[in-house]
Motif scaffolding. Structure first.
Motif, PDB file in Angstrom:
ATOM      1  N   THR A  64      36.282 129.119  86.570  1.00 49.51           N
ATOM      2  CA  THR A  64      36.074 128.936  85.138  1.00 49.51           C
ATOM      3  C   THR A  64      35.156 130.057  84.636  1.00 49.51           C
ATOM      4  N   LEU A  65      35.025 130.172  83.333  1.00 50.58           N
ATOM      5  CA  LEU A  65      34.111 131.168  82.777  1.00 50.58           C
ATOM      6  C   LEU A  65      32.678 130.843  83.185  1.00 50.58           C
ATOM      7  N   GLY A  66      31.873 131.903  83.380  1.00 52.74           N
ATOM      8  CA  GLY A  66      30.544 131.731  83.942  1.00 52.74           C
ATOM      9  C   GLY A  66      29.408 131.904  82.951  1.00 52.74           C
ATOM     10  N   PRO A  67      28.171 131.801  83.438  1.00 52.45           N
ATOM     11  CA  PRO A  67      26.993 131.801  82.574  1.00 52.45           C
ATOM     12  C   PRO A  67      26.733 133.117  81.851  1.00 52.45           C
ATOM     13  N   ARG A  68      27.255 134.213  82.351  1.00 48.03           N
ATOM     14  CA  ARG A  68      27.050 135.499  81.674  1.00 48.03           C
ATOM     15  C   ARG A  68      27.646 135.470  80.270  1.00 48.03           C
ATOM     16  N   VAL A  69      28.721 134.697  80.093  1.00 47.50           N
ATOM     17  CA  VAL A  69      29.340 134.566  78.774  1.00 47.50           C
ATOM     18  C   VAL A  69      28.342 133.930  77.804  1.00 47.50           C
ATOM     19  N   VAL A  70      27.612 132.905  78.274  1.00 44.42           N
ATOM     20  CA  VAL A  70      26.618 132.237  77.437  1.00 44.42           C
ATOM     21  C   VAL A  70      25.475 133.193  77.113  1.00 44.42           C
ATOM     22  N   GLU A  71      25.048 133.968  78.104  1.00 40.47           N
ATOM     23  CA  GLU A  71      23.970 134.934  77.889  1.00 40.47           C
ATOM     24  C   GLU A  71      24.373 135.967  76.835  1.00 40.47           C
ATOM     25  N   MET A  72      25.595 136.452  76.916  1.00 36.49           N
ATOM     26  CA  MET A  72      26.058 137.441  75.945  1.00 36.49           C
ATOM     27  C   MET A  72      26.213 136.824  74.561  1.00 36.49           C
ATOM     28  N   ASP A  73      26.586 135.557  74.510  1.00 38.50           N
ATOM     29  CA  ASP A  73      26.671 134.869  73.232  1.00 38.50           C
ATOM     30  C   ASP A  73      25.298 134.795  72.568  1.00 38.50           C
ATOM     31  N   TYR A  74      24.259 134.546  73.355  1.00 41.85           N
ATOM     32  CA  TYR A  74      22.894 134.528  72.836  1.00 41.85           C
ATOM     33  C   TYR A  74      22.523 135.905  72.264  1.00 41.85           C
ATOM     34  N   LEU A  75      22.850 136.952  72.997  1.00 39.69           N
ATOM     35  CA  LEU A  75      22.555 138.305  72.528  1.00 39.69           C
ATOM     36  C   LEU A  75      23.344 138.630  71.265  1.00 39.69           C
ATOM     37  N   LEU A  76      24.580 138.153  71.186  1.00 39.41           N
ATOM     38  CA  LEU A  76      25.388 138.354  69.985  1.00 39.41           C
ATOM     39  C   LEU A  76      24.702 137.736  68.776  1.00 39.41           C
ATOM     40  N   VAL A 114      32.089 132.676  63.803  1.00 40.92           N
ATOM     41  CA  VAL A 114      30.980 133.179  64.616  1.00 40.92           C
ATOM     42  C   VAL A 114      29.679 132.462  64.280  1.00 40.92           C
ATOM     43  N   ASP A 115      29.638 131.754  63.139  1.00 37.12           N
ATOM     44  CA  ASP A 115      28.465 130.960  62.804  1.00 37.12           C
ATOM     45  C   ASP A 115      28.848 129.958  61.724  1.00 37.12           C
ATOM     46  N   SER A 116      28.187 128.813  61.731  1.00 37.28           N
ATOM     47  CA  SER A 116      28.461 127.807  60.707  1.00 37.28           C
ATOM     48  C   SER A 116      27.298 126.833  60.612  1.00 37.28           C
ATOM     49  N   ILE A 117      27.181 126.209  59.456  1.00 39.87           N
ATOM     50  CA  ILE A 117      26.210 125.140  59.215  1.00 39.87           C
ATOM     51  C   ILE A 117      26.938 124.055  58.437  1.00 39.87           C
ATOM     52  N   SER A 118      26.641 122.806  58.749  1.00 45.72           N
ATOM     53  CA  SER A 118      27.262 121.697  58.031  1.00 45.72           C
ATOM     54  C   SER A 118      26.203 120.757  57.482  1.00 45.72           C
ATOM     55  N   SER A 119      26.359 120.384  56.222  1.00 43.42           N
ATOM     56  CA  SER A 119      25.484 119.387  55.613  1.00 43.42           C
ATOM     57  C   SER A 119      26.245 118.105  55.303  1.00 43.42           C
ATOM     58  N   SER A 120      27.515 118.058  55.709  1.00 45.00           N
ATOM     59  CA  SER A 120      28.331 116.870  55.469  1.00 45.00           C
ATOM     60  C   SER A 120      28.066 115.825  56.541  1.00 45.00           C
ATOM     61  N   ARG A 121      28.325 114.594  56.203  1.00 50.70           N
ATOM     62  CA  ARG A 121      28.133 113.516  57.180  1.00 50.70           C
ATOM     63  C   ARG A 121      29.107 113.657  58.342  1.00 50.70           C
ATOM     64  N   GLU A 122      30.248 114.218  58.061  1.00 47.42           N
ATOM     65  CA  GLU A 122      31.218 114.552  59.095  1.00 47.42           C
ATOM     66  C   GLU A 122      31.541 116.036  58.930  1.00 47.42           C
ATOM     67  N   ALA A 123      31.440 116.783  60.014  1.00 45.39           N
ATOM     68  CA  ALA A 123      31.703 118.230  59.934  1.00 45.39           C
ATOM     69  C   ALA A 123      33.117 118.454  59.421  1.00 45.39           C
ATOM     70  N   ILE A 124      33.248 119.145  58.289  1.00 44.88           N
ATOM     71  CA  ILE A 124      34.549 119.309  57.650  1.00 44.88           C
ATOM     72  C   ILE A 124      35.160 120.634  58.083  1.00 44.88           C
ATOM     73  N   SER A 125      35.545 120.696  59.332  1.00 41.70           N
ATOM     74  CA  SER A 125      36.213 121.887  59.850  1.00 41.70           C
ATOM     75  C   SER A 125      36.949 121.540  61.130  1.00 41.70           C
ATOM     76  N   SER A 126      38.168 121.998  61.241  1.00 44.44           N
ATOM     77  CA  SER A 126      38.949 121.791  62.465  1.00 44.44           C
ATOM     78  C   SER A 126      38.735 122.921  63.458  1.00 44.44           C
ATOM     79  N   TYR A 127      37.964 123.939  63.057  1.00 42.93           N
ATOM     80  CA  TYR A 127      37.803 125.119  63.910  1.00 42.93           C
ATOM     81  C   TYR A 127      36.325 125.468  64.052  1.00 42.93           C
ATOM     82  N   PRO A 128      35.656 124.880  65.055  1.00 47.87           N
ATOM     83  CA  PRO A 128      34.240 125.171  65.273  1.00 47.87           C
ATOM     84  C   PRO A 128      34.046 126.594  65.776  1.00 47.87           C
ATOM     85  N   ARG A 129      32.795 126.978  65.881  1.00 43.99           N
ATOM     86  CA  ARG A 129      32.436 128.334  66.301  1.00 43.99           C
ATOM     87  C   ARG A 129      33.138 128.707  67.610  1.00 43.99           C
ATOM     88  N   GLY A 130      33.799 129.883  67.605  1.00 47.01           N
ATOM     89  CA  GLY A 130      34.437 130.388  68.809  1.00 47.01           C
ATOM     90  C   GLY A 130      35.891 130.016  68.973  1.00 47.01           C
TER      91      GLY A 130
END
Length: 259
Positions: A64-76, A114-130
């Motif tokens: 499976t994909l490894g932790p380096r992907v998460v590290e690079m996401d943080y840097l992004l 690549v980034d999102s914020i939700s203030s709705s009681r239910e996140a109104i998006s079918s496509y989360p980050r990534g």
């Protein structure tokens, strides 16, 4: 079996590209069949990717994909000026409306949040980050595609015409182009329930160098909260936010080039 890669870098990259939302884990045998690599070649690439942290595996399991992907996401997140410039406007729009606000990047022929914020009681998006989004359905895809130069737009629609037809955007390339004209005229796109039922999406393009869009600023909000003049009001706010982010990117580029 996938198309054969030309060189070692492409062959190494191809190993990572087989991992998708529909297929998150692969055994070496499955990878050999999918990629057409010999066992020694595949195991050499797997070792490189595992040692560098891009892949991981447990005994008697697949890769499976490894932790380096998460590290690079943080840097992004720390370095991407689109994310840094857009953050205040995500906060502003979600503070004003009960909605989900998104920054969506365009690359190759894909769009993804690549980034999102939700203030709705239910996140109104079918496509989360990534998660890649459909190009031909919804306000976000149209807000980007409508502003592509015609020399790039026409071949793109030709290649993806089946998707545009399925989305009800037109049966021919010219019909799809006609539908995109109104988006160019307004400066932003609006879609009612095309991606998520009961939700209205608003999106406007973000530009960097040149005239081609690189991203989109978007808001999704429940249909029952969008009445009367609210559609035009939210559309204008989304367009303004996209313009401010575009200006911020240009300012950053100017500062860098002036050093």
């Amino acid at each position: 079996m996938r198309k054969k890669a030309v060189n070692s870098l492409e062959r190494l990259q191809a190993v990572l590209e087989v991992f998708t939302e529909d297929r998150l884990e692969w055994t070496p045998e499955e990878l050999m069949e999918e990629l057409g690599y010999s066992r020694p070649t595949l195991y050499r690439y797997l070792k490189i990717l595992k040692d560098s942290g891009f892949l991981t595996s447990m005994p008697n399991t697949g890769f499976t994909l490894g932790p380096r992907v998460v590290e690079m996401d943080y840097l992004l997140r720390k370095s991407d000026n689109l994310i840094l410039s857009g953050a205040p406007y995500l906060q502003k729009l979600t503070g004003r409306y009960e909605c989900t606000a998104l920054l969506v990047r365009w690359y190759g022929e894909k769009i993804l949040c690549v980034d999102s914020i939700s203030s709705s009681r239910e996140a109104i998006s079918s496509y989360p980050r990534g998660r890649p989004m459909p190009l031909s359905r919804g306000a976000i895809g149209r807000s980007i595609v409508a502003f592509l130069p015609r020399r790039n737009l026409v071949p793109l629609i030709n290649r993806t015409l089946d998707d545009w037809q399925a989305a009800g955007a037109g049966d021919t390339v010219e019909a799809v182009l006609d539908g995109l004209k109104s988006v160019r005229k307004k400066g932003y796109a609006v879609a009612h329930g095309e991606v998520t039922p009961g939700v209205v999406g608003f999106a406007a393009p973000i530009f960097d160098a040149g005239q081609s869009p690189i991203a989109s600023f978007s808001v999704t909000i429940a249909q029952d909260q969008v009445g009367g003049s609210a559609v035009e009001e939210i559309g204008r706010e989304v367009l303004f936010a996209a313009g401010e982010i575009t200006a911020a990117l240009a300012s950053h580029r100017h500062r860098i080039s002036s050093r």
